[in-house]
Design a protein around this motif. Sequence first.
Motif, PDB file in Angstrom:
ATOM      1  N   PRO A  84       0.820  -1.210   0.000  1.00  0.00           N
ATOM      2  CA  PRO A  84       0.000   0.000   0.000  1.00  0.00           C
ATOM      3  C   PRO A  84       0.856   1.263   0.000  1.00  0.00           C
ATOM      4  N   ARG A  87       1.600   1.937  -3.646  1.00  0.00           N
ATOM      5  CA  ARG A  87       0.393   2.451  -4.305  1.00  0.00           C
ATOM      6  C   ARG A  87       0.110   3.893  -3.877  1.00  0.00           C
ATOM      7  N   HIS A  88       0.352   4.189  -2.620  1.00  0.00           N
ATOM      8  CA  HIS A  88       0.140   5.541  -2.106  1.00  0.00           C
ATOM      9  C   HIS A  88       1.059   6.540  -2.811  1.00  0.00           C
ATOM     10  N   GLU A 108      -5.590   3.841   0.827  1.00  0.00           N
ATOM     11  CA  GLU A 108      -4.226   3.336   0.975  1.00  0.00           C
ATOM     12  C   GLU A 108      -3.613   3.733   2.309  1.00  0.00           C
TER      13      GLU A 108
END
Length: 429
Positions: A6, A9-10, A50
Amino acid sequence: MHSTSPRTRHLKLLSILILGKFMYRDWVEDKSDYDNIPLFKLVNNLLRREVDAMQEWSRNRYYVADQSRKWPDVPEGKTALKVVQSTVVEPLRLYCRPRNNRGNFRSSQQIAISHQEFLAWVDLGLSPARRQQEARNLKVALCCPVARPADVPANGLYHPLPPNALRDKRADGTLEDNYIYKTYTYEGKYYQDGVWVKDIQDYKTRKFHGHKSFQIPNHQFGDGSCVYEYIERYLYGWWLPGNYKNSQTYSWWDEGLQGTRGRWVTAGRAEFTPLDTCCLLPNAKSQMWSWGYFFIVPDVGKCYTDSTFANFFANSAHTLIGKRVTPHTMRYIWATWGFQVGLSDAQLRSLADAMGSTVETLRSMYERCTPSQKRRLIKEAIDELLFADAGNDDEAVMMDEADLQGIFQSIQSLSDQQRAELIKMLKSL
């Protein structure tokens, strides 16, 4: 956006958000206007998702990499630190021998590589592990253009720390390099045989913890050898007395070897043909100081990069125990050991300081005790403080309400000191 992490992705979503703000800059008059654009509503919702996932990962200690491949297999009743010391560090020390299994001399470079490999593990495996950048960037003086200090014995090996005027500095004038040196007086105490010291000026948490100076422990091993012998063999080479083919007469600093016949089985650090040697000359009238990196990539002659040092370190462990124990994993291992063996608060603070961290960081980021290991401490505390005279610990005890009431009464009867020790144990879980 198919990343498992995450956090990754963040970061990607943040990049999209920044790019979007640039592309839509003519659509808004105020920053808050971005929130009314459908694209930004979508991205902000995804970012919040996220952030929640990142917090969950942090709370539950989730990792993208399979941590079991980096963590040694630990038998019941042992700690990961003791396993590493016995199955990695000690075998690497034994491999620093001059001869192979057939009794033939190993190549001089192989011997030097073995010493370098062992010393890298000594730095992180026998002392509280600091961040690998400190060891990777460690420098050592290569000359000694000073008068012999009064406290150095006539035949003593002296390896000076360069004067501050000759060291690397930041824009504000503070030092920003790390050195290893040998001295005979350290922190007001005289050492007859001298001590090796690390002077650490450049590390990640320097702003919070300041300058660090560490005396390297001269651990003695089962065969009588000690850490300092391996440091000096690695830096200067290894002389073996004996009547060998093409033997020579010793004529260097060790008076105990003067005039003896033997051979140099390795030239130490020089075996790597170091290309990193630098001269320190602040002005034309200064004496020349030269320095090089302590750890050098064989056949390349330069210092390790972040990734090459981690691989150099982890490959040793993988060869011996099938686990890629990295320098950063050693920080987890040391922190976990501190909690497993039940160090006191003062000892934990000392361990954290030695690692350039805080107890809170050790507890929240590095500690990896299993639930059963955490419960063991309180079980031992209860057995010791409440049931010291209760008979055989191996007998199963069935608890009912009366038993629990008895425990509460026992707790009330504890002295203030005993109650404080029990509370401390409970807080450490």
